[in-house]
Design an enzyme around this catalytic site. Structure first.
Site, PDB file in Angstrom:
ATOM      1  N   LYS A  22       0.829  -1.222   0.000  1.00 34.79           N
ATOM      2  CA  LYS A  22       0.000   0.000   0.000  1.00 34.79           C
ATOM      3  C   LYS A  22       0.856   1.262   0.000  1.00 34.79           C
ATOM      4  CE  LYS A  22      -1.786   1.912   3.976  1.00 34.79           C
ATOM      5  NZ  LYS A  22      -1.784   3.338   4.184  1.00 34.79           N
ATOM      6  N   ASN A  23       1.798   1.331   0.950  1.00 27.68           N
ATOM      7  CA  ASN A  23       2.510   2.602   1.119  1.00 27.68           C
ATOM      8  C   ASN A  23       3.518   2.879   0.007  1.00 27.68           C
ATOM      9  OD1 ASN A  23       0.944   3.242   3.271  1.00 27.68           O
ATOM     10  ND2 ASN A  23       2.414   2.584   4.834  1.00 27.68           N
ATOM     11  N   ARG A  93      -3.652   9.870   3.305  1.00 30.38           N
ATOM     12  CA  ARG A  93      -2.375  10.544   3.574  1.00 30.38           C
ATOM     13  C   ARG A  93      -1.559  10.635   2.282  1.00 30.38           C
ATOM     14  NH1 ARG A  93      -1.046  13.915   7.359  1.00 30.38           N
ATOM     15  NH2 ARG A  93       1.194  14.190   7.423  1.00 30.38           N
ATOM     16  N   CYS A 117      -5.136   8.036   8.441  1.00 24.94           N
ATOM     17  CA  CYS A 117      -5.519   7.514   9.754  1.00 24.94           C
ATOM     18  C   CYS A 117      -5.298   8.558  10.833  1.00 24.94           C
ATOM     19  CB  CYS A 117      -4.683   6.277  10.079  1.00 24.94           C
ATOM     20  SG  CYS A 117      -5.130   4.851   9.092  1.00 24.94           S
ATOM     21  N   ARG A 122      -0.300  15.061  12.717  1.00 22.77           N
ATOM     22  CA  ARG A 122       0.489  14.607  11.552  1.00 22.77           C
ATOM     23  C   ARG A 122       0.807  15.817  10.665  1.00 22.77           C
ATOM     24  NH1 ARG A 122      -1.946   9.078   9.106  1.00 22.77           N
ATOM     25  NH2 ARG A 122       0.181   8.861   8.310  1.00 22.77           N
ATOM     26  N   PRO A 123       1.712  16.685  11.141  1.00 18.95           N
ATOM     27  CA  PRO A 123       2.014  17.898  10.366  1.00 18.95           C
ATOM     28  C   PRO A 123       2.776  17.571   9.069  1.00 18.95           C
ATOM     29  CG  PRO A 123       3.507  17.710  12.241  1.00 18.95           C
ATOM     30  CD  PRO A 123       2.537  16.559  12.346  1.00 18.95           C
ATOM     31  N   ASP A 125       5.158  19.970   8.026  1.00 14.79           N
ATOM     32  CA  ASP A 125       6.167  21.042   8.028  1.00 14.79           C
ATOM     33  C   ASP A 125       7.478  20.618   7.345  1.00 14.79           C
ATOM     34  OD1 ASP A 125       6.140  19.382  10.492  1.00 14.79           O
ATOM     35  OD2 ASP A 125       8.015  20.433  10.906  1.00 14.79           O
ATOM     36  N   GLN A 126       7.858  19.348   7.498  1.00 12.18           N
ATOM     37  CA  GLN A 126       9.121  18.899   6.899  1.00 12.18           C
ATOM     38  C   GLN A 126       9.006  18.806   5.374  1.00 12.18           C
ATOM     39  OE1 GLN A 126      12.051  18.455   8.823  1.00 12.18           O
ATOM     40  NE2 GLN A 126      10.639  19.478  10.220  1.00 12.18           N
ATOM     41  N   ASP A 307       3.407   0.466  12.171  1.00 16.43           N
ATOM     42  CA  ASP A 307       2.214  -0.094  11.516  1.00 16.43           C
ATOM     43  C   ASP A 307       1.952  -1.542  11.927  1.00 16.43           C
ATOM     44  OD1 ASP A 307       1.967   2.308  10.284  1.00 16.43           O
ATOM     45  OD2 ASP A 307       2.743   1.668   8.350  1.00 16.43           O
ATOM     46  N   ILE A 329       6.490   6.739  17.407  1.00 18.21           N
ATOM     47  CA  ILE A 329       6.298   7.514  16.165  1.00 18.21           C
ATOM     48  C   ILE A 329       5.080   8.438  16.265  1.00 18.21           C
ATOM     49  CG2 ILE A 329       6.012   7.397  13.638  1.00 18.21           C
ATOM     50  CD1 ILE A 329       8.607   6.067  14.506  1.00 18.21           C
ATOM     51  N   ARG A 399      -9.156   0.085   3.406  1.00 21.92           N
ATOM     52  CA  ARG A 399      -8.228   1.093   2.871  1.00 21.92           C
ATOM     53  C   ARG A 399      -6.877   0.466   2.549  1.00 21.92           C
ATOM     54  NH1 ARG A 399      -7.391   5.978   6.579  1.00 21.92           N
ATOM     55  NH2 ARG A 399      -5.862   6.210   4.949  1.00 21.92           N
TER      56      ARG A 399
END
Ligand code: EPU
Length: 430
Positions: A22-23, A93, A117, A122-123, A125-126, A307, A329, A399
């Site tokens: 998936k990822n 995401r 999720c 879950r910013p 900014d990076q 995960d 995390i 999902r």
């Protein structure tokens, strides 16, 4: 509303084919935007997060053809605009990868803040920091990230935090930038390597993916390619834990054992038998009736994957003794614990640490997952428990797991998916 109904207590037996990751897939599909030629992707999992990525592409004007169950063709040549619709972006995401891909292709992108999720803050900014380092201007207004650059120029990017999404977005944005980009403190997950391999197969020049320093020499343009997505490390890990929890004996096909090492090591430590033949893409997992406790701390690859934390915690509820599970995390990845307690688990959570005291067995109950891996954990609990478990809100599970209940039934589990129209009526009435 769909539910899974599981009658627990049956040891899983047989073979299961693991689907594409998936990822990796949710990053590779947006990455196809970087080429004006046709890309053919194989081993793409049939899951709803992939469908959303394809819908976003189609909305923007790409032509998508299904060449088989797990094979798709993407022609992005007709995309002219870098705008992603709000509702689609909010549901996953992976939609954030359109920022890097569209910026790389058009020099601009308008993408709503991503969803995914709910695991706490879950910013991005990076991600923004790396786009700005490459010379882009970014602005977030009304929930939309607007980025643009006259030119993208290679640079040095140091991530303050190891971030999977940030690393992938940096790769997507800089493959066609002018000159050399060096990403430091990069994430090293298998799907980072897969995205880099995909981009290299399109003509990119990326070295070092899978280490914490990645060097990218910008190229003028990327061409089309044919590429097969790696097998899903987390789907494989989930089946390994399910086999262990039910005292089963299963063989997983189409896996990369190296990617599973952090999971295999912990399973062996608690007493699960895991057999990996040399040069094989199969793994055999044989469960036992008793396990020992173990401590787990999640960390970026090659550490124990976050995960897999809910699934492994579920197994530890049935191990002898006390285990400490530390989530390093995400802020709030223990929401499923309340549901496991309904099933008789003995767990206390203090912020990011769960103390799991093993019980003799779990008992079936009506439960509701809060996110994808919480759903996987509740399936494992239901398979191992005495009696019947009803899992609501299974869209979370769909999902990220392809035909989970079909694969489990083929392994002998008693699991069915049922539609309850009355639940929908009740919801509307409330
Ligand atoms: N973070 C920041 N700023 C950023 C980006 C991340 O502070 O700009 C923080 C996050 O809040 C988190 C940590 O850094 O505390 C790691 O986040 P990361 O960016 O690595 O996660 P992600 O890219 O949002 C991906 C997976 C997740 C997986 C994590 C960690 C996708 C689509 N999602 O998320 O997958 O948990 O990496 O490995 O690839 C799942 O599949 O169930 C799932 C949640």
């Amino acid at each position: 509303m769909d539910k899974f109904i599981i009658k627990g207590g049956i040891p899983l037996k047989g073979e299961v084919q693991i689907s594409g990751a998936k990822n990796a897939a949710v990053a590779i599909i947006p990455a196809a935007v970087l080429s004006r030629d046709v890309c053919v992707l194989d081993n793409v999992p049939s899951i709803s997060d992939v469908e959303v990525a394809l819908e976003i592409l189609a909305y923007m004007g790409a032509e998508i053809k299904r060449l088989g169950k797990s094979k798709i063709q993407i022609d992005s040549s007709r995309i002219t605009d870098g705008t992603v619709p709000y509702d689609l972006a909010r549901s996953t995401r992976g939609s954030s990868y359109f920022l890097g891909a569209l910026l790389g292709r058009f020099g601009s992108a308008r993408v709503p803040m991503p969803g995914g999720c709910d695991l706490g803050s879950r910013p991005i900014d990076q991600h923004i920091k790396c786009f700005e380092a490459l010379g882009a201007k970014a602005d977030i207004q009304h929930g939309i990230v607007d980025i643009s650059a006259d030119r993208l120029i290679g640079t040095q990017i140091y991530f303050d935090k190891v971030t999977v999404g940030g690393t992938i977005n940096a790769l997507l944005a800089c493959v066609c930038a002018e000159g050399l980009t060096i990403i430091e403190n990069a994430a090293k997950e298998p799907h980072i390597v897969d995205v880099a391999n995909f981009l290299n197969s399109m003509g990119a020049d990326i070295m070092g993916a899978g280490t914490d320093v990645i060097k990218i020499k910008g190229v003028r343009a990327l061409h089309g390619t044919e590429y097969s997505v790696i097998p899903d490390q987390i789907e494989a890990g989930t089946f390994m834990v399910a086999a262990a929890a039910t005292g089963g004996d299963i063989t997983l096909k189409n896996v990369i054992p190296k990617h599973l090492e952090p999971i295999t090591a912990k399973l062996r430590k608690i007493g699960v038998y895991v057999e990996i033949a040399d040069d094989s893409d199969n793994i055999r997992v044989v469960g036992r009736s008793k396990y020992q406790s173990v401590d787990i701390k999640t960390s970026p690859h090659p550490g124990f994957p976050t995960d897999m934390q809910p699934q492994m915690t579920t197994l530890l509820t049935m191990a002898e003794g006390t285990s400490m599970v530390t989530e390093s995390i995400f802020d709030t990845r223990f929401k499923y614990v309340d549901e496991l307690r309904r099933m008789g688990a003995d767990i206390t959570v203090d912020s990011r640490v769960a103390v799991v005291r093993g019980v003799e067995h779990l008992t079936g109950a009506p439960v509701k997952p809060s996110d994808l891996r919480a759903g996987a954990a509740l399936i494992i609990a239901g398979l191992a428990a005495q009696g019947t478990t009803e899992i609501e809100d299974i869209y979370h599970i769909e999902r990220g797991y392809e035909e989970m209940e079909v694969k489990l039934r083929n392994l002998g589990a008693d699991i069915v998916k049922r539609y309850y129209p009355d639940d929908d009526k009740l919801r509307k009435a409330l």
